[in-house]
Design an enzyme around this catalytic site. Structure first.
Site, PDB file in Angstrom:
ATOM      1  N   GLU A  37     -25.599  -6.348  -0.692  1.00  0.00           N
ATOM      2  CA  GLU A  37     -25.119  -4.984  -0.483  1.00  0.00           C
ATOM      3  C   GLU A  37     -26.273  -4.001  -0.276  1.00  0.00           C
ATOM      4  O   GLU A  37     -26.162  -3.076   0.524  1.00  0.00           O
ATOM      5  CB  GLU A  37     -24.251  -4.565  -1.687  1.00  0.00           C
ATOM      6  CG  GLU A  37     -23.343  -3.400  -1.386  1.00  0.00           C
ATOM      7  CD  GLU A  37     -22.259  -3.223  -2.447  1.00  0.00           C
ATOM      8  OE1 GLU A  37     -22.209  -4.011  -3.416  1.00  0.00           O
ATOM      9  OE2 GLU A  37     -21.463  -2.282  -2.294  1.00  0.00           O
ATOM     10  N   GLU A  76     -27.547  -4.520   3.115  1.00  0.00           N
ATOM     11  CA  GLU A  76     -26.590  -3.920   4.045  1.00  0.00           C
ATOM     12  C   GLU A  76     -26.833  -2.408   4.130  1.00  0.00           C
ATOM     13  O   GLU A  76     -26.841  -1.828   5.223  1.00  0.00           O
ATOM     14  CB  GLU A  76     -25.159  -4.216   3.552  1.00  0.00           C
ATOM     15  CG  GLU A  76     -24.077  -3.752   4.514  1.00  0.00           C
ATOM     16  CD  GLU A  76     -22.670  -3.938   3.938  1.00  0.00           C
ATOM     17  OE1 GLU A  76     -22.520  -4.588   2.879  1.00  0.00           O
ATOM     18  OE2 GLU A  76     -21.721  -3.410   4.551  1.00  0.00           O
ATOM     19  N   CYS A 129     -16.556  -3.801  -4.595  1.00  0.00           N
ATOM     20  CA  CYS A 129     -16.357  -4.904  -5.543  1.00  0.00           C
ATOM     21  C   CYS A 129     -15.150  -4.701  -6.451  1.00  0.00           C
ATOM     22  O   CYS A 129     -14.777  -5.588  -7.203  1.00  0.00           O
ATOM     23  CB  CYS A 129     -17.615  -5.141  -6.369  1.00  0.00           C
ATOM     24  SG  CYS A 129     -18.448  -3.655  -6.851  1.00  0.00           S
ATOM     25  N   SER A 131     -18.536  -1.317   2.168  1.00  0.00           N
ATOM     26  CA  SER A 131     -19.452  -2.440   2.317  1.00  0.00           C
ATOM     27  C   SER A 131     -18.640  -3.695   2.631  1.00  0.00           C
ATOM     28  O   SER A 131     -17.569  -3.896   2.076  1.00  0.00           O
ATOM     29  CB  SER A 131     -20.224  -2.647   1.009  1.00  0.00           C
ATOM     30  OG  SER A 131     -20.777  -3.943   0.973  1.00  0.00           O
ATOM     31  N   LYS A 165      -7.939  -8.316  -9.869  1.00  0.00           N
ATOM     32  CA  LYS A 165      -8.671  -9.509  -9.435  1.00  0.00           C
ATOM     33  C   LYS A 165      -7.706 -10.648  -9.108  1.00  0.00           C
ATOM     34  O   LYS A 165      -8.028 -11.522  -8.312  1.00  0.00           O
ATOM     35  CB  LYS A 165      -9.662  -9.954 -10.511  1.00  0.00           C
ATOM     36  CG  LYS A 165     -10.877  -9.050 -10.634  1.00  0.00           C
ATOM     37  CD  LYS A 165     -11.891  -9.309  -9.535  1.00  0.00           C
ATOM     38  CE  LYS A 165     -12.965  -8.216  -9.507  1.00  0.00           C
ATOM     39  NZ  LYS A 165     -13.756  -8.249  -8.269  1.00  0.00           N
ATOM     40  N   GLU A 217      -6.775  -9.910  -5.643  1.00  0.00           N
ATOM     41  CA  GLU A 217      -7.921 -10.164  -4.760  1.00  0.00           C
ATOM     42  C   GLU A 217      -8.077 -11.662  -4.468  1.00  0.00           C
ATOM     43  O   GLU A 217      -8.276 -12.067  -3.327  1.00  0.00           O
ATOM     44  CB  GLU A 217      -9.203  -9.631  -5.413  1.00  0.00           C
ATOM     45  CG  GLU A 217     -10.438  -9.826  -4.559  1.00  0.00           C
ATOM     46  CD  GLU A 217     -11.725  -9.403  -5.270  1.00  0.00           C
ATOM     47  OE1 GLU A 217     -12.473  -8.599  -4.709  1.00  0.00           O
ATOM     48  OE2 GLU A 217     -11.980  -9.881  -6.390  1.00  0.00           O
ATOM     49  N   GLU A 248      -7.637 -13.798   3.242  1.00  0.00           N
ATOM     50  CA  GLU A 248      -8.965 -13.981   3.849  1.00  0.00           C
ATOM     51  C   GLU A 248      -9.972 -14.602   2.873  1.00  0.00           C
ATOM     52  O   GLU A 248     -11.077 -14.945   3.258  1.00  0.00           O
ATOM     53  CB  GLU A 248      -9.498 -12.658   4.410  1.00  0.00           C
ATOM     54  CG  GLU A 248      -9.704 -11.533   3.408  1.00  0.00           C
ATOM     55  CD  GLU A 248      -8.455 -10.689   3.161  1.00  0.00           C
ATOM     56  OE1 GLU A 248      -7.332 -11.168   3.412  1.00  0.00           O
ATOM     57  OE2 GLU A 248      -8.607  -9.548   2.680  1.00  0.00           O
ATOM     58  N   CYS A 268     -15.302  -1.423 -15.212  1.00  0.00           N
ATOM     59  CA  CYS A 268     -14.561  -2.640 -15.595  1.00  0.00           C
ATOM     60  C   CYS A 268     -14.368  -2.779 -17.109  1.00  0.00           C
ATOM     61  O   CYS A 268     -13.433  -3.436 -17.552  1.00  0.00           O
ATOM     62  CB  CYS A 268     -15.266  -3.866 -15.057  1.00  0.00           C
ATOM     63  SG  CYS A 268     -15.662  -3.712 -13.312  1.00  0.00           S
TER      64      CYS A 268
END
Lengths: 581, 157
Positions: A281, A284, A301, A321, A360, A363, A368, A506
């Protein structure tokens, strides 16, 4: 601020003018029962449990919405008040399923506790049964059971007031009332981002996470399966709470030991891929800065945040990102890099995550997220589900020795650990980006401007002459504020924004212990920074396992293999799914 | 239920909603206007209300669904109102309702797929001496016997 003097249960007390009677009583150590009150968030007098007697008042007012006044004389537990409270509770119970023994909140239910505290031994009213609104288990993360709802409105207030999502609200009226997405749309088809903040405040078992412990037990019992587990940064400072330890106590080593005793073949650490996320990241970011890419770059994230931006700010998706979250990077690597190294067929590997997060689960199920050729992460457990497994297995965390994670996916730095707190990803990214960009060691590892519980934080870091401007938001309501500014073109001088879906990051996630409050969040954040401080290595790019991973397998950051395994793309979702059904 | 063709003037509703842009406090007034001009609250129009007034759809729908005055399905050409006040209830509304629901193939509160009839149950129409009472549009039917229901319905096409 002006103060007010009043008397509660014959105790004189002086409090600030705006205080409610409920809080004034609490300051005296008098506890008034309530099933709906959430300080500054849900003060609506919905449950009526907190009624008190006020001299001169015609009826019993709800103390949670009653401001103190000069000379007020309050009694909190007269026979009349107690009888009325008991009747209110019996009325709630007459409309509540009597299945405590098999309820997910058995033993941790506020309604159950209130019935016990108030000594309710019978319900004088004929039991009503609301079959109108069936269980909604459409979601991969959050399940609703409207029959158990007591209409306290906490979930509604949190969803709107903390998260600014407003996925659910009350509908219809009387016995037909249901707290649901508009048009009673199933949660899975709504704008719900699966953050689970609602279920942290639900007093009963009306909203809860999808429990997936059964599939983990099954995998562990299957000798043909190679079961690996990863633990998120934020779970190590909350797992101990269920075993009587104070919030924020780091239990990393004991957690590793406990997972081994459950039978996992390898115990790895999401902190490892958190380090990897930082390397990808921050490269990036530097790449975007150098080559005129879309700025500010925004972190990706937090899966609740990702779904939020996909629903509400589709046009800003290019800011996100493309780096996957640490959880998903881990899954992709476990079934490629690790499978190769260990000589295990990836088809036989089961990747389990222990996460502070309900989103999560969503996710891991995104279509994908199969870049290894298999579903990268098979099962996501919340911290609470791991607690359930440990208790069922009879493992007492407090009596375990400290053990170490397995190599190589268990090796990490302090930068990976602080992912668990708001501002942590930003701090970790800056530690790495600075050194990669300038080629010089960072003068000060601690970047305290981005720490703490303030909703929106900012900092400017001098990259040897280039000022890098960053913003940090946690709680989606604050994220929304930033997105509105970004949309209006007001954030063009910023380079990088960290967004965490849940308040505090988190450590305050929807998979954490029920009843998490700001004080818990503060202490867990302290615990996280203590973990960081005690690490030998505190910068992601210095992680030897990450360096080896690039040398032996990935090549270079943002390279072809990274692109295939560690980066992702996003989906444009409707802000009004009700129109697309 | 079959998809029905919109028969309301979307453009004029949009104009009206536009006049309340960023005025969340006008919600009830806006909903009333839509109910009265379109005959119900169409979904796409509520989405527009939410966006223009600056409220979530959750809040708009919460408010609208709280009041019996607002409906979410288009109305039929003929409106059947069955009284379920105390007198009518005692004199046998239940059987009349069951027959109506069976004949029309819908539940109270709904509209037939061909948009011929809507059926509502209210309390009370205020003419208890005529119990049980059914109104179809502006016609009052007194002392309704379930057996008379098909005959009544046949008068309205």
């Amino acid at each position: 601020m002006a103060t007010v003097k009043l008397t509660i249960d014959n105790n004189p007390v002086e409090v600030e003018q705006e205080t409610t009677v409920l809080e004034a009583a609490r300051s005296l150590g008098i506890s008034i029962p309530t099933l709906c009150h959430l300080r500054e968030l849900n003060q609506v007098g919905a449950c009526r449990m907190c009624i008190v007697e006020v001299e001169g008042a015609r009826s019993y007012p709800a103390s949670c919405t009653l401001p103190v006044s000069e000379g007020m004389v309050v009694r909190t537990a007269t026979p009349g008040v107690r009888a009325a409270r008991k009747m209110i509770l019996e009325l709630i119970l007459s409309d509540h399923p009597n299945e405590c023994l098999i309820c997910i909140r058995n033993g941790h239910c506020e309604l159950q506790a209130a019935a016990d505290t108030l000594g309710v031994r019978e319900v004088r009213f004929q039991r009503m049964s609301r079959r109108l609104h069936p269980k909604d288990d459409s979601g991969s993360a959050v399940i609703r059971e409207p029959q158990k709802c007591i209409y306290c409105r906490r979930c509604v207030s949190v969803c709107a007031g903390v998260q600014g999502v407003e996925a659910v609200g009350p509908q219809l009226r009387g016995f037909s009332t249901v707290i649901a997405p508009p048009y009673n749309l199933p949660l899975a088809e709504s704008v719900c981002v699966n953050c689970g903040q609602c279920l942290l405040v639900c007093p009963v078992g009306a909203i809860y996470e999808r429990d997936e412990t059964a599939s983990v037990w099954a995998a562990l019992a299957d000798p043909a399966k190679h079961v690996v587990v990863q633990t998120a940064p934020a779970t190590r400072v909350t797992l101990g709470e269920a075993f009587g330890m104070p919030p924020g106590t780091p239990v990393t080593g004991k957690m590793v030991a406990a997972l081994r005793r459950l039978g996992f073949d390898r115990v790895f650490d999401t902190d490892f891929t958190a380090d990897l996320t930082i390397v990808e990241e921050s490269n990036e970011l530097l790449n975007r800065m150098k080559n005129g890419g879309v700025l500010p770059q925004i972190t990706s994230c937090s899966p609740g945040w990702v779904k939020f931006i996909e629903h509400f700010y589709q046009d800003l998706l290019p800011h996100l990102s493309t780096s996957k979250s640490p959880q998903q990077m881990f899954g992709a690597l476990a079934k490629t890099y690790y499978a190769e190294e260990a000589g295990v067929d990836p088809a036989d590997i089961v990747v389990v995550s222990v996460m502070p997060c309900t989103a999560k689960k969503f996710e891991a199920g995104r279509p994908e997220m199969q870049s290894s050729g298999h579903r990268d992460v098979d099962v996501v457990l919340t911290t609470r589900e791991l607690v359930r497994m440990l208790k069922e297995a009879g493992i007492d965390l407090t009596r375990l020795p400290d053990e170490e994670y397995d190599a190589p996916l268990g090796i990490s730095t302090g930068a990976g650990a602080i992912f668990g707190a708001t501002g942590g990803v930003m701090e970790a990214a800056l530690r790495t980006a600075y050194e990669v960009a300038t080629g010089k060691p960072l003068p000060k590892v601690d970047i305290k401007e981005v720490r703490g519980l303030e909703g929106i934080k900012q900092a400017v870091i001098d990259f040897e002459g280039t000022p890098v401007k960053v913003l940090v938001a946690h709680g989606l309501r604050h994220a929304r504020t930033l997105m509105e500014k970004l949309k209006a073109g007001e954030l063009s001088e910023y380079h990088f924004i960290e967004v965490m879906c849940c308040p505090g990051g988190c450590i305050g996630g929807g998979g954490q212990p029920i009843g998490t409050d700001s004080e818990d969040r503060r202490r867990r954040i302290e615990g996280i920074y203590r973990v960081d401080k005690n690490m030998k290595l505190r910068k992601s790019h210095e992680n030897p396992a990450v360096i080896r991973l690039y040398a032996d397998f990935l090549g270079r950051p943002l390279g072809e293999k990274s692109h295939r395994l560690l980066h992702t793309h996003y989906v444009r979702r409707s802000a009004h799914p009700v129109l697309t059904e | 239920m079959a998809q029905l063709v919109d028969d309301y003037d979307r453009e004029s509703l949009t104009c009206f909603i536009q006049t309340h842009r960023n005025q969340p406090a006008s919600l009830i007034q806006v909903l009333s206007h839509i109910q009265q001009t379109a005959g119900y609250l169409p979904k796409p129009v509520l989405v527009e209300v939410s966006e223009k007034l600056g409220l979530s759809l959750t809040e708009v729908y919460s408010t609208a669904s709280f009041y019996a005055f607002f409906t979410f399905r288009p109305r039929g050409r003929h409106n059947i109102v069955l009284c379920n006040g105390t007198a009518c209830y005692v004199k046998g509304t239940g059987a009349v309702r069951a027959t109506l629901e069976r004949e029309l193939g819908i539940r109270a509160g709904d509209t037939t797929a061909d948009r011929r009839f809507s059926l509502d149950v209210v309390r009370c129409l205020g003419c208890c001496a005529l119990a049980p009472v059914v109104m179809v549009d502006k016609d009052v039917y007194a002392g309704v016997d379930p057996a008379k229901v098909p005959e009544i319905l046949n008068k309205y096409q």
